[in-house]
Design an enzyme around this catalytic site. Sequence first.
Site, PDB file in Angstrom:
ATOM      1  N   ASP A   1      22.146 -31.346   4.630  1.00 30.17           N
ATOM      2  CA  ASP A   1      21.850 -31.773   5.980  1.00 30.17           C
ATOM      3  C   ASP A   1      23.169 -32.291   6.560  1.00 30.17           C
ATOM      4  OD1 ASP A   1      20.249 -32.824   8.237  1.00 30.17           O
ATOM      5  OD2 ASP A   1      20.752 -34.772   7.358  1.00 30.17           O
TER       6      ASP A   1
ATOM      7  N   ASP B   1      23.773 -34.598   9.695  1.00 26.23           N
ATOM      8  CA  ASP B   1      23.803 -35.973  10.197  1.00 26.23           C
ATOM      9  C   ASP B   1      23.109 -36.930   9.238  1.00 26.23           C
ATOM     10  OD1 ASP B   1      25.085 -35.066  12.572  1.00 26.23           O
ATOM     11  OD2 ASP B   1      23.138 -34.415  13.334  1.00 26.23           O
TER      12      ASP B   1
ATOM     13  N   ASP C   1      25.541 -40.572  11.001  1.00 29.48           N
ATOM     14  CA  ASP C   1      24.615 -40.141  12.042  1.00 29.48           C
ATOM     15  C   ASP C   1      24.930 -40.845  13.358  1.00 29.48           C
ATOM     16  OD1 ASP C   1      22.541 -39.070  13.471  1.00 29.48           O
ATOM     17  OD2 ASP C   1      20.960 -40.136  12.396  1.00 29.48           O
TER      18      ASP C   1
ATOM     19  N   TYR D   1      22.626 -37.415  18.759  1.00 29.44           N
ATOM     20  CA  TYR D   1      23.002 -36.450  19.811  1.00 29.44           C
ATOM     21  C   TYR D   1      24.502 -36.431  20.063  1.00 29.44           C
ATOM     22  CZ  TYR D   1      17.991 -36.959  20.386  1.00 29.44           C
ATOM     23  OH  TYR D   1      16.634 -37.028  20.137  1.00 29.44           O
TER      24      TYR D   1
ATOM     25  N   ASN E   1      18.901 -29.741  11.982  1.00 37.67           N
ATOM     26  CA  ASN E   1      18.159 -29.757  13.232  1.00 37.67           C
ATOM     27  C   ASN E   1      19.074 -30.334  14.306  1.00 37.67           C
ATOM     28  OD1 ASN E   1      15.837 -28.917  11.904  1.00 37.67           O
ATOM     29  ND2 ASN E   1      14.899 -30.943  11.877  1.00 37.67           N
TER      30      ASN E   1
ATOM     31  N   SER F   1      18.084 -30.903  17.852  1.00 33.14           N
ATOM     32  CA  SER F   1      17.157 -30.880  18.982  1.00 33.14           C
ATOM     33  C   SER F   1      17.799 -31.336  20.284  1.00 33.14           C
ATOM     34  CB  SER F   1      15.930 -31.740  18.683  1.00 33.14           C
ATOM     35  OG  SER F   1      16.275 -33.113  18.680  1.00 33.14           O
TER      36      SER F   1
ATOM     37  N   HIS G   1      16.085 -26.007  18.696  1.00 32.96           N
ATOM     38  CA  HIS G   1      14.832 -26.144  19.435  1.00 32.96           C
ATOM     39  C   HIS G   1      14.377 -27.589  19.608  1.00 32.96           C
ATOM     40  CE1 HIS G   1      14.710 -22.075  17.500  1.00 32.96           C
ATOM     41  NE2 HIS G   1      14.611 -21.790  18.785  1.00 32.96           N
TER      42      HIS G   1
ATOM     43  N   CYS H   1       8.847 -23.933  16.410  1.00 33.34           N
ATOM     44  CA  CYS H   1       9.615 -22.854  15.790  1.00 33.34           C
ATOM     45  C   CYS H   1       9.448 -22.878  14.271  1.00 33.34           C
ATOM     46  CB  CYS H   1      11.092 -22.993  16.148  1.00 33.34           C
ATOM     47  SG  CYS H   1      11.841 -24.499  15.483  1.00 33.34           S
TER      48      CYS H   1
ATOM     49  N   ARG I   1      12.888 -25.276  12.447  1.00 33.14           N
ATOM     50  CA  ARG I   1      13.096 -26.731  12.468  1.00 33.14           C
ATOM     51  C   ARG I   1      12.519 -27.387  11.215  1.00 33.14           C
ATOM     52  NH1 ARG I   1      14.457 -30.844  15.577  1.00 33.14           N
ATOM     53  NH2 ARG I   1      13.375 -32.807  15.273  1.00 33.14           N
ATOM     54  N   LYS I   2      13.379 -28.124  10.502  1.00 37.13           N
ATOM     55  CA  LYS I   2      12.878 -28.871   9.354  1.00 37.13           C
ATOM     56  C   LYS I   2      11.835 -29.870   9.855  1.00 37.13           C
ATOM     57  CE  LYS I   2      17.111 -30.079   8.409  1.00 37.13           C
ATOM     58  NZ  LYS I   2      18.266 -30.786   7.825  1.00 37.13           N
TER      59      LYS I   2
END
Length: 171
Positions: free
Chosen positions: A11, A13, A19, A22, A54, A56, A90, A96, A99-100
Amino acid sequence: MDQAFDAVLFDRDGTLIRDVPYNGDPGRVAPMPGAREVLRDVRAHGLRTGVVSNQSGIGRGLLTEEQVAAVNARVEELLGRFGTWQICPHHPDDGCACRKPAPGLVLAACEALNVSPERTVVVGDIGADVVAAQAAGAVPVLVPTGVTRPEEVERAPRTAPDLLAVLEMIR
Protein backbone atom coordinates in the site's frame (compact mmCIF):
# COMPACT_ATOMS: atom_id res chain seq x y z
CA MET A 1 14.57 -15.41 1.96
CA ASP A 2 13.10 -18.67 0.89
CA GLN A 3 11.36 -18.85 -2.43
CA ALA A 4 7.88 -19.18 -0.94
CA PHE A 5 7.12 -15.73 -2.38
CA ASP A 6 7.78 -14.13 -5.74
CA ALA A 7 6.48 -10.61 -5.06
CA VAL A 8 5.65 -8.09 -2.37
CA LEU A 9 2.94 -5.51 -2.99
CA PHE A 10 2.75 -2.44 -0.80
CA ASP A 11 0.00 0.00 0.00
CA ARG A 12 1.33 3.53 -0.59
CA ASP A 13 -0.06 5.93 2.02
CA GLY A 14 0.68 4.95 5.60
CA THR A 15 2.77 1.96 4.52
CA LEU A 16 5.54 3.14 2.15
CA ILE A 17 5.16 6.86 2.80
CA ARG A 18 3.68 8.95 5.57
CA ASP A 19 -0.04 9.43 5.05
CA VAL A 20 -0.83 12.98 3.97
CA PRO A 21 -4.54 12.90 3.06
CA TYR A 22 -5.19 13.68 -0.61
CA ASN A 23 -1.57 14.63 -1.18
CA GLY A 24 -0.87 16.07 -4.63
CA ASP A 25 2.45 17.66 -3.66
CA PRO A 26 5.60 15.59 -4.27
CA GLY A 27 7.44 17.83 -1.80
CA ARG A 28 5.34 16.40 1.03
CA VAL A 29 6.38 12.78 0.37
CA ALA A 30 8.31 11.25 3.26
CA PRO A 31 9.16 7.54 3.47
CA MET A 32 7.92 5.53 6.44
CA PRO A 33 10.61 4.27 8.81
CA GLY A 34 12.27 1.17 7.37
CA ALA A 35 10.80 1.54 3.87
CA ARG A 36 14.16 2.00 2.11
CA GLU A 37 15.75 -0.92 3.94
CA VAL A 38 12.84 -3.28 3.35
CA LEU A 39 12.69 -2.49 -0.34
CA ARG A 40 16.44 -2.81 -0.74
CA ASP A 41 16.38 -6.25 0.92
CA VAL A 42 13.32 -7.49 -0.94
CA ARG A 43 14.76 -6.42 -4.29
CA ALA A 44 18.21 -7.85 -3.44
CA HIS A 45 16.56 -11.23 -2.97
CA GLY A 46 14.94 -11.07 -6.40
CA LEU A 47 11.37 -10.48 -5.33
CA ARG A 48 9.25 -8.30 -7.58
CA THR A 49 7.64 -5.23 -6.05
CA GLY A 50 4.50 -3.28 -6.73
CA VAL A 51 2.21 -0.66 -5.25
CA VAL A 52 -1.55 -1.04 -4.84
CA SER A 53 -3.20 2.21 -3.77
CA ASN A 54 -6.69 3.64 -3.51
CA GLN A 55 -6.59 7.26 -4.66
CA SER A 56 -10.19 8.39 -4.20
CA GLY A 57 -9.04 12.01 -4.24
CA ILE A 58 -9.21 11.73 -8.03
CA GLY A 59 -12.82 10.54 -7.99
CA ARG A 60 -13.70 13.13 -5.38
CA GLY A 61 -12.27 15.93 -7.57
CA LEU A 62 -9.59 16.79 -4.99
CA LEU A 63 -6.62 15.55 -7.03
CA THR A 64 -5.78 15.15 -10.69
CA GLU A 65 -4.26 12.01 -12.17
CA GLU A 66 -1.18 14.13 -12.94
CA GLN A 67 -0.79 15.10 -9.28
CA VAL A 68 -1.01 11.46 -8.19
CA ALA A 69 1.52 10.49 -10.87
CA ALA A 70 3.88 13.23 -9.64
CA VAL A 71 3.64 11.95 -6.06
CA ASN A 72 4.22 8.38 -7.28
CA ALA A 73 7.27 9.54 -9.24
CA ARG A 74 8.64 11.11 -6.07
CA VAL A 75 8.06 7.85 -4.19
CA GLU A 76 10.19 6.08 -6.83
CA GLU A 77 12.90 8.76 -6.58
CA LEU A 78 13.12 8.10 -2.84
CA LEU A 79 12.50 4.35 -2.72
CA GLY A 80 13.47 2.97 -6.13
CA ARG A 81 11.46 1.67 -9.03
CA PHE A 82 8.51 -0.65 -8.60
CA GLY A 83 7.53 -3.30 -11.10
CA THR A 84 3.95 -2.07 -11.23
CA TRP A 85 1.72 0.67 -9.91
CA GLN A 86 -1.96 -0.17 -9.61
CA ILE A 87 -4.08 2.83 -8.65
CA CYS A 88 -7.84 3.00 -8.08
CA PRO A 89 -8.97 6.53 -9.01
CA HIS A 90 -12.63 5.93 -8.20
CA HIS A 91 -14.89 7.49 -5.62
CA PRO A 92 -15.79 5.03 -2.83
CA ASP A 93 -19.43 5.08 -3.96
CA ASP A 94 -18.59 4.06 -7.56
CA GLY A 95 -18.75 0.34 -6.77
CA CYS A 96 -15.69 -0.51 -8.89
CA ALA A 97 -13.91 -3.87 -8.74
CA CYS A 98 -10.49 -2.32 -8.13
CA ARG A 99 -10.93 -0.27 -4.95
CA LYS A 100 -9.62 -2.07 -1.89
CA PRO A 101 -11.09 -4.05 -0.11
CA ALA A 102 -12.05 -5.49 -3.52
CA PRO A 103 -9.27 -7.69 -4.96
CA GLY A 104 -8.93 -5.88 -8.31
CA LEU A 105 -5.73 -3.92 -7.61
CA VAL A 106 -3.96 -6.97 -6.14
CA LEU A 107 -5.01 -9.21 -9.03
CA ALA A 108 -3.96 -6.59 -11.60
CA ALA A 109 -0.58 -6.17 -9.90
CA CYS A 110 0.00 -9.93 -9.85
CA GLU A 111 -0.88 -10.14 -13.53
CA ALA A 112 1.42 -7.22 -14.38
CA LEU A 113 4.29 -8.84 -12.44
CA ASN A 114 3.51 -12.31 -13.83
CA VAL A 115 3.21 -13.87 -10.37
CA SER A 116 0.46 -15.89 -8.74
CA PRO A 117 -1.45 -14.26 -5.87
CA GLU A 118 -0.67 -17.28 -3.66
CA ARG A 119 3.05 -16.42 -3.93
CA THR A 120 2.51 -12.72 -3.25
CA VAL A 121 2.61 -10.81 0.04
CA VAL A 122 0.48 -7.67 0.40
CA VAL A 123 1.66 -5.20 3.05
CA GLY A 124 -0.73 -2.50 4.24
CA ASP A 125 -1.82 -0.45 7.22
CA ILE A 126 -5.61 -0.89 7.28
CA GLY A 127 -8.17 -3.66 7.13
CA ALA A 128 -9.05 -2.95 3.49
CA ASP A 129 -5.50 -3.96 2.52
CA VAL A 130 -5.85 -7.25 4.38
CA VAL A 131 -9.29 -8.01 2.93
CA ALA A 132 -8.14 -7.20 -0.63
CA ALA A 133 -5.16 -9.54 -0.25
CA GLN A 134 -7.32 -12.34 1.13
CA ALA A 135 -9.96 -11.89 -1.59
CA ALA A 136 -7.23 -12.15 -4.23
CA GLY A 137 -5.70 -15.24 -2.63
CA ALA A 138 -2.53 -13.38 -1.57
CA VAL A 139 -0.85 -13.34 1.84
CA PRO A 140 -1.69 -10.22 3.87
CA VAL A 141 0.56 -8.53 6.44
CA LEU A 142 -0.88 -5.64 8.44
CA VAL A 143 1.54 -3.01 9.75
CA PRO A 144 -0.65 -0.95 12.07
CA THR A 145 -0.33 2.81 12.35
CA GLY A 146 -2.26 5.42 14.30
CA VAL A 147 -5.18 5.15 11.86
CA THR A 148 -5.50 1.37 12.07
CA ARG A 149 -8.59 0.41 14.05
CA PRO A 150 -8.17 -2.14 16.88
CA GLU A 151 -10.69 -4.50 15.29
CA GLU A 152 -8.64 -4.47 12.05
CA VAL A 153 -5.59 -5.58 14.03
CA GLU A 154 -7.62 -8.31 15.78
CA ARG A 155 -8.97 -9.67 12.48
CA ALA A 156 -5.65 -9.62 10.60
CA PRO A 157 -4.09 -13.09 10.25
CA ARG A 158 -0.56 -11.57 10.31
CA THR A 159 0.64 -8.32 11.82
CA ALA A 160 4.07 -6.75 12.06
CA PRO A 161 5.00 -3.88 14.39
CA ASP A 162 6.87 -2.10 11.57
CA LEU A 163 8.13 -2.60 8.02
CA LEU A 164 11.44 -4.09 9.13
CA ALA A 165 9.57 -6.83 10.98
CA VAL A 166 7.85 -7.75 7.70
CA LEU A 167 11.25 -8.92 6.43
CA GLU A 168 11.46 -11.46 9.22
CA MET A 169 8.02 -12.78 8.32
CA ILE A 170 8.79 -13.39 4.65
CA ARG A 171 12.34 -14.73 4.98
